[in-house]
Design an enzyme around this catalytic site. Structure first.
Site, PDB file in Angstrom:
ATOM      1  N   MET A   1      -7.353  -7.037   4.940  1.00 47.06           N
ATOM      2  CA  MET A   1      -7.974  -7.478   3.708  1.00 47.06           C
ATOM      3  C   MET A   1      -8.487  -6.273   2.936  1.00 47.06           C
ATOM      4  O   MET A   1      -8.956  -5.326   3.535  1.00 47.06           O
ATOM      5  CB  MET A   1      -9.133  -8.420   4.025  1.00 47.06           C
ATOM      6  CG  MET A   1      -8.744  -9.598   4.901  1.00 47.06           C
ATOM      7  SD  MET A   1      -7.556 -10.652   4.077  1.00 47.06           S
ATOM      8  CE  MET A   1      -7.145 -11.756   5.371  1.00 47.06           C
ATOM      9  N   ILE A 132      -9.266 -10.707  -5.270  1.00 49.21           N
ATOM     10  CA  ILE A 132      -8.589 -11.574  -4.310  1.00 49.21           C
ATOM     11  C   ILE A 132      -8.323 -10.802  -3.031  1.00 49.21           C
ATOM     12  O   ILE A 132      -8.028  -9.617  -3.060  1.00 49.21           O
ATOM     13  CB  ILE A 132      -7.268 -12.140  -4.883  1.00 49.21           C
ATOM     14  CG1 ILE A 132      -6.626 -13.100  -3.870  1.00 49.21           C
ATOM     15  CG2 ILE A 132      -6.305 -11.019  -5.276  1.00 49.21           C
ATOM     16  CD1 ILE A 132      -5.558 -13.976  -4.444  1.00 49.21           C
ATOM     17  N   CYS A 133      -8.474 -11.494  -1.928  1.00 50.26           N
ATOM     18  CA  CYS A 133      -8.260 -10.887  -0.620  1.00 50.26           C
ATOM     19  C   CYS A 133      -6.937 -11.400  -0.068  1.00 50.26           C
ATOM     20  O   CYS A 133      -6.774 -12.606   0.124  1.00 50.26           O
ATOM     21  CB  CYS A 133      -9.413 -11.261   0.304  1.00 50.26           C
ATOM     22  SG  CYS A 133      -9.511 -10.261   1.768  1.00 50.26           S
ATOM     23  N   VAL A 134      -5.983 -10.505   0.125  1.00 53.82           N
ATOM     24  CA  VAL A 134      -4.685 -10.908   0.650  1.00 53.82           C
ATOM     25  C   VAL A 134      -4.413 -10.178   1.961  1.00 53.82           C
ATOM     26  O   VAL A 134      -5.300  -9.579   2.546  1.00 53.82           O
ATOM     27  CB  VAL A 134      -3.561 -10.657  -0.381  1.00 53.82           C
ATOM     28  CG1 VAL A 134      -3.682 -11.600  -1.549  1.00 53.82           C
ATOM     29  CG2 VAL A 134      -3.579  -9.215  -0.862  1.00 53.82           C
TER      30      VAL A 134
END
Length: 199
Positions: A1, A132-134
């Site tokens: 992340m 955003i955390c991908v």
């Protein structure tokens, strides 16, 4: 992340005037040998133009083989800043929405991940303060794969590691209420006819 702090994001967006200043913002705990290694890698990238070539290839590939539900282009002809327009997937409460995202690249990309920031307000457990955390970044990944993973989060959010735990809890315990809020936000902030086109 990899949510990135605003201060780090601003530091990345401004190329240093010379190589000696390149890693002044490196973590204080980083060993001098590691800093020297980072300087060598960064300097080599700047001199070789590898980052620009890589970004050019990735953008050309996306234009040649467009991603389903996604449009991408440079912002103001700047190869290090892109705009992506993501369509809310069918069968989800995001359906019908158009979500714009700002993608900025550090000068040592792909060794450092790009920064993704939503320009369109979105109600999602993996988004907080427009970040955003991908998935965990690797230099072998591409922006195209990263955007596909973002579209996947629209369908299947990552509830194990949410940026907004309250939304994740609502999703798990009161799904109907969660989806109702998502549809409301999508109608209010992401309807294509209400958004000034960016791409």
């Amino acid at each position: 992340m990899f949510p990135v702090r605003r201060s780090e994001r601003l530091r990345r967006r401004q190329p240093p005037p010379d190589l000696t200043a390149t890693f002044d913002g490196a973590p204080e705990s980083e060993e001098p040998e590691a800093q020297a290694r980072r300087r060598r890698i960064y300097g080599k990238l700047l001199r070789s133009g590898m980052t620009e070539r890589r970004l050019g290839r990735e953008l050309a590939e996306i234009k040649r083989n467009p991603l389903a539900g996604c449009k991408v282009d440079m912002l103001n002809s700047n190869l290090f800043e892109w705009i992506a327009a993501l369509e809310g997937p069918q069968g989800t409460p995001y359906e019908g929405g158009l979500f714009h995202m700002h993608v900025t690249f550090p000068r040592d990309y792909p060794f450092t991940p790009p920064n993704l920031r939503f320009l369109t307000k979105i109600y999602h457990c993996n988004v907080h303060a427009d970040q955003i955390c991908v998935e965990k970044w690797s230099p072998v990944l591409t922006v195209g794969k990263l955007l596909v993973s973002v579209l996947t989060l629209f369908v299947s959010p990552n509830l194990q590691d949410p940026l907004n735990p309250a939304i994740a809890k609502l999703y798990m315990e009161h799904r109907a209420e969660h989806d109702s809020i998502v549809r409301d936000w999508t109608n209010r902030f992401a309807m294509p006819e209400d958004i000034k086109p960016i791409l």
